[in-house]
Design a protein around this motif. Structure first.
Motif: not given
Length: 414
Positions: A22-36, A89-93, A127-136
């Protein structure tokens, strides 16, 4: 057993492969949707939390506090997801790169760990902290919370999974174990071939059980026997504020102070002062002989066990020392390598404390309560590592990654 952990592991590995793409943009969009979605489902989350609270009749008040969700806490949890989305996003750094003597271009870059297992107690926010950090960070996660928060954790996971599905992501990227028996927990700790790492978060007893029984790699986290040392050259008004905050602001958490160490030069003045301030919160003081001599009935004698106890309650062990050296030795003997603080106006004493105290976070003139991934700017935390391999201190996104070497050539052979 009815629960098929291996099936969960297979699904998690498949989901992890796709998350890594997944791209950083995709992950960020989904994280914001999770927050809402968390905010939108506040009523349902409250109802699930109430089920757990109704069963918590024998839990200490401090642990009930950990378990309880209200509107403000749900908003805070959601805000944590938004902050994770806002983080780089650290992935790819690329950590480093060079060309070797053979003309090969070698780079070391960040990649996800793969499948992360979390085992924790009555902390629904985990539960949420772990899910969010792992997903990102591109990792799938399998969560195993305590039985005390089961209904709440299941509902929180369902809310997050619904957002995944709505965005074309397999819900198995975030899974929760719904059976809380010790038999299931032990099998989870030994889910080799499926879990890349297991992170326990909770009491010292839970963490040591996981460390001793797990056959998958473990990152040891956060039992917190934290100390505040009041130096001979301390500002005593500042020291009082720091001690009261470190002990009383939220005593049930791992970065709360459990032991107060005071230099003998200021003990007779400071101990009655701080005891009076702590009495407003009904803090029980358990002191060594000199502390009890100074405070009289305001303290009870401490046992040897008190120096090693994480109370998670309104109890504070108190020791008087003659030197900074004695304070450092006492702290290093009894601490859990979590968070330690010195209150001093001496630059030299502060630097010596920082250099010689063995802990993941060391403070000069500040409360231990700041050891927190959210406060450190990580958005949230997966835990606070008290070990020295892979990660140490509050673990954010980068702690959930590893590295891969990528080597490019033009036909070189050896």
């Amino acid at each position: 057993m009815a629960l098929d952990l291996e099936k969960m592991g297979i699904a998690a590995r498949e989901a992890a492969f796709k998350l890594a793409q997944l791209s950083t943009e995709q992950k960020n969009t989904i994280l914001k949707a999770m927050a809402q979605a968390l905010v939108d489902n506040t009523t349902a989350i409250f109802a699930a939390n109430q089920v757990d609270l109704e069963k918590a009749t024998e839990m200490k008040a401090s642990f009930v506090d950990r378990l309880t969700l209200d509107e403000a806490r749900i908003k805070d949890i959601a805000e944590g997801l938004k902050q994770v989305a806002a983080l780089p996003d650290p992935i790819g750094n690329v950590d480093k790169g060079w060309i070797n003597q053979d003309g090969l271009q070698i780079i070391q870059r960040r990649v996800p760990l793969g499948v992360v297992g979390m085992i924790y107690e009555a902390r629904p926010n985990v539960t949420v902290d772990a899910a969010g950090l792992c997903f990102k960070s591109g990792n799938a996660v399998i969560l195993r919370g305590g039985k005390e928060a089961l209904a709440t954790n299941i509902k929180l996971t369902e809310v997050l999974q619904q957002v995944l599905v709505e965005n074309g992501i397999a819900k198995e990227a975030i899974q929760i174990i719904t059976e809380t028996s010790h038999q299931v927990a032990e099998k989870f700790m030994q889910l080799n071939g499926y879990l890349d790492v297991l992170i326990p978060r909770g009491s010292a007893r839970l963490i040591q059980t996981v460390v001793q029984k797990a056959t998958v790699p473990v990152i040891e986290t956060g039992a917190g026997n934290c100390h505040v040392y009041v130096d001979s050259q301390a500002d005593l008004a500042m020291a009082e504020k720091i001690v009261v905050n470190a002990k009383c602001q939220r005593p049930s958490v791992c970065n709360a102070a459990e032991t107060l160490v005071v230099h003998a030069d200021v003990a007779e003045e400071f101990l009655p002062q701080v005891a009076k301030a702590l009495a407003k919160y009904n803090v029980e003081l358990r002191g060594d002989a000199r502390t009890c001599e100074i405070l009289g009935d305001a303290a009870v004698p401490a046992s040897e066990r008190d120096w090693d106890t994480e109370y998670n309650d309104y109890i504070l062990a108190v020791k008087v020392v003659d030197t900074l050296t004695e304070a450092i030795v006492h702290i290093n003997t009894h601490n859990t390598k979590h968070s330690e603080a010195i209150v001093t106006d001496s630059y030299a004493n502060g630097q010596r404390f920082v250099n010689e105290v063995d802990a993941s976070s060391v403070y000069i003139n500040a409360s231990t309560r700041f050891t927190d991934g959210f406060v450190f700017g990580f958005g949230a935390e997966i835990g606070i590592s008290t070990q020295k391999l892979h990660a140490r201190g509050p673990m954010g996104l980068e702690a959930l990654t590893t590295t891969k070497y990528v080597i490019s050539g033009q036909g070189q052979i050896r």
